[in-house]
Design an enzyme around this catalytic site. Structure first.
Site, mmCIF file in Angstrom:
data_model
loop_
_atom_site.group_PDB
_atom_site.id
_atom_site.type_symbol
_atom_site.label_atom_id
_atom_site.label_comp_id
_atom_site.label_asym_id
_atom_site.label_seq_id
_atom_site.Cartn_x
_atom_site.Cartn_y
_atom_site.Cartn_z
ATOM 1 N N GLN A 35 38.796 35.114 50.222
ATOM 2 C CA GLN A 35 40.117 35.003 50.811
ATOM 3 C C GLN A 35 40.006 34.889 52.336
ATOM 4 O O GLN A 35 39.179 35.569 52.948
ATOM 5 C CB GLN A 35 40.803 36.306 50.418
ATOM 6 N N HIS A 62 37.811 38.740 47.417
ATOM 7 C CA HIS A 62 38.987 39.295 46.726
ATOM 8 C C HIS A 62 38.535 39.877 45.386
ATOM 9 O O HIS A 62 38.880 40.991 45.058
ATOM 10 C CB HIS A 62 40.068 38.220 46.522
ATOM 11 N N PHE A 112 41.803 49.223 46.799
ATOM 12 C CA PHE A 112 41.614 47.802 46.480
ATOM 13 C C PHE A 112 40.425 47.618 45.534
ATOM 14 O O PHE A 112 40.513 46.958 44.502
ATOM 15 C CB PHE A 112 41.407 47.050 47.795
ATOM 16 N N HIS A 115 41.146 48.991 42.102
ATOM 17 C CA HIS A 115 42.038 48.073 41.369
ATOM 18 C C HIS A 115 41.225 46.919 40.778
ATOM 19 O O HIS A 115 41.405 46.554 39.605
ATOM 20 C CB HIS A 115 43.116 47.549 42.319
ATOM 21 N N GLU A 116 40.334 46.339 41.581
ATOM 22 C CA GLU A 116 39.532 45.195 41.113
ATOM 23 C C GLU A 116 38.614 45.602 39.963
ATOM 24 O O GLU A 116 38.448 44.861 39.001
ATOM 25 C CB GLU A 116 38.724 44.603 42.271
ATOM 26 N N LYS A 119 40.968 46.479 36.776
ATOM 27 C CA LYS A 119 41.634 45.299 36.195
ATOM 28 C C LYS A 119 40.633 44.253 35.698
ATOM 29 O O LYS A 119 40.780 43.724 34.607
ATOM 30 C CB LYS A 119 42.580 44.680 37.225
ATOM 31 N N HIS A 120 39.631 43.944 36.514
ATOM 32 C CA HIS A 120 38.727 42.833 36.176
ATOM 33 C C HIS A 120 37.333 43.301 35.751
ATOM 34 O O HIS A 120 36.785 42.818 34.764
ATOM 35 C CB HIS A 120 38.578 41.884 37.374
HETATM 36 P P1 AMP Z 1 44.458 40.823 41.378
HETATM 37 O O1 AMP Z 1 45.367 41.856 40.693
HETATM 38 O O2 AMP Z 1 43.016 41.109 41.263
HETATM 39 O O3 AMP Z 1 44.833 39.418 41.015
HETATM 40 O O4 AMP Z 1 44.757 40.959 42.930
HETATM 41 C C1 AMP Z 1 46.057 40.932 43.410
HETATM 42 C C2 AMP Z 1 46.347 42.226 44.107
HETATM 43 O O5 AMP Z 1 45.367 42.439 45.110
HETATM 44 C C3 AMP Z 1 47.698 42.188 44.798
HETATM 45 O O6 AMP Z 1 48.299 43.470 44.669
HETATM 46 C C4 AMP Z 1 47.314 41.925 46.228
HETATM 47 O O7 AMP Z 1 48.278 42.385 47.130
HETATM 48 C C5 AMP Z 1 46.017 42.666 46.337
HETATM 49 N N1 AMP Z 1 45.155 42.139 47.400
HETATM 50 C C6 AMP Z 1 44.735 40.883 47.549
HETATM 51 N N2 AMP Z 1 43.939 40.777 48.622
HETATM 52 C C7 AMP Z 1 43.871 42.019 49.166
HETATM 53 C C8 AMP Z 1 43.207 42.552 50.288
HETATM 54 N N3 AMP Z 1 42.435 41.807 51.085
HETATM 55 N N4 AMP Z 1 43.370 43.871 50.528
HETATM 56 C C9 AMP Z 1 44.120 44.650 49.720
HETATM 57 N N5 AMP Z 1 44.775 44.206 48.643
HETATM 58 C C10 AMP Z 1 44.644 42.888 48.370
#
Ligand code: AMP
Length: 227
Positions: A35, A62, A112, A115-116, A119-120
């Protein structure tokens, strides 16, 4: 004797099928998505720099997303999965540099990354455990310097507009593979180069030709904002 032999054969076939099912991959390939921070910050009107400071003017990771060839993808595959930050202790400075958080309020990135992973990453557990998953993404980032590739082709983050095809061609020429490009729109309605998708084999180590490119929201010319 004949009967017991046929039972034996049947049992063997069933066991073979079970073992194939157990080791079979649960996804077809990864999207490795990076990104441009200038676009993230411009679109959201604001962003927050991580607690470690303003990220470098470079593409940041990302995510590394398991995908299916039909364009769909699995998510949140393990309800019991927990993000264990202790597995990343020695990778922390690399994570901060290559995978910077930009969400507000300013934070250390753990939300962050967690979450990654949840989710993934949990959908790639047949191939990579949590530590291997993050290490694989960091290694992929170091394999290809997309910003340098674009700069070498005269495409710089200087707020100017560039042909989308020139961006794709430059990356294809340098890496051998066609990338996917994702755009966003800022408050002045300018479409911007936001994310670059590269495809990776299921082991998470080698770039491959994309079995399927993500849908693009980009017009033929896109802005490459400063950061
Ligand atoms: P995903 O759910 O993996 O598709 O990612 C989307 C989520 O990641 C959304 O909530 C975005 O706001 C968040 N996101 C994307 N890029 C960033 C970043 N550089 N830092 C923090 N959150 C991010």
């Amino acid at each position: 004797m004949k009967r017991s032999f046929s039972i034996f054969i049947k049992l063997f076939v069933i066991l073979q099928s079970i073992s194939v099912l157990c080791v079979s991959e649960e996804f077809d390939f990864f999207y490795f998505v990076v990104q441009w921070p200038g676009s993230y910050c411009d679109t959201k009107n604001h962003c927050c720099y991580p607690k470690s400071g303003k990220p470098a003017a470079d593409f940041g990771i990302h995510g590394l997303w398991p995908n299916y060839k039909d364009g769909s993808y699995p998510s949140n595959c393990d309800p019991d999965a927990l993000f264990d930050e202790s597995q990343l202790t020695d990778l922390m400075s690399k994570m901060q540099k290559s995978w910077p958080t930009l969400s507000c309020p300013s934070n250390d990135g753990l939300k962050f990354w967690s979450h990654e992973w949840v989710k993934h990453g949990t959908c790639a557990e047949s191939e990579l455990d949590q530590r291997e998953y993050f290490e694989a993404a960091l290694k992929l980032k170091d394999k290809v310097n997309l910003l340098q590739i674009l700069k070498d082709a005269g495409i710089k983050p200087d707020d100017r507009f560039y042909d989308l095809d020139k961006i794709k061609d430059a990356i294809e020429e340098a890496t051998g593979f066609t990338p996917g490009i994702d755009c966003n729109v800022d408050s002045s309605h300018n479409s911007q180069l936001y994310q670059i998708y590269q495809c990776v084999d299921t082991s998470g180590s080698d770039f491959i030709q994309c079995p399927r490119l993500p849908r693009s929201r980009c017009p033929s010319r896109v802005q490459f904002p400063k950061f």
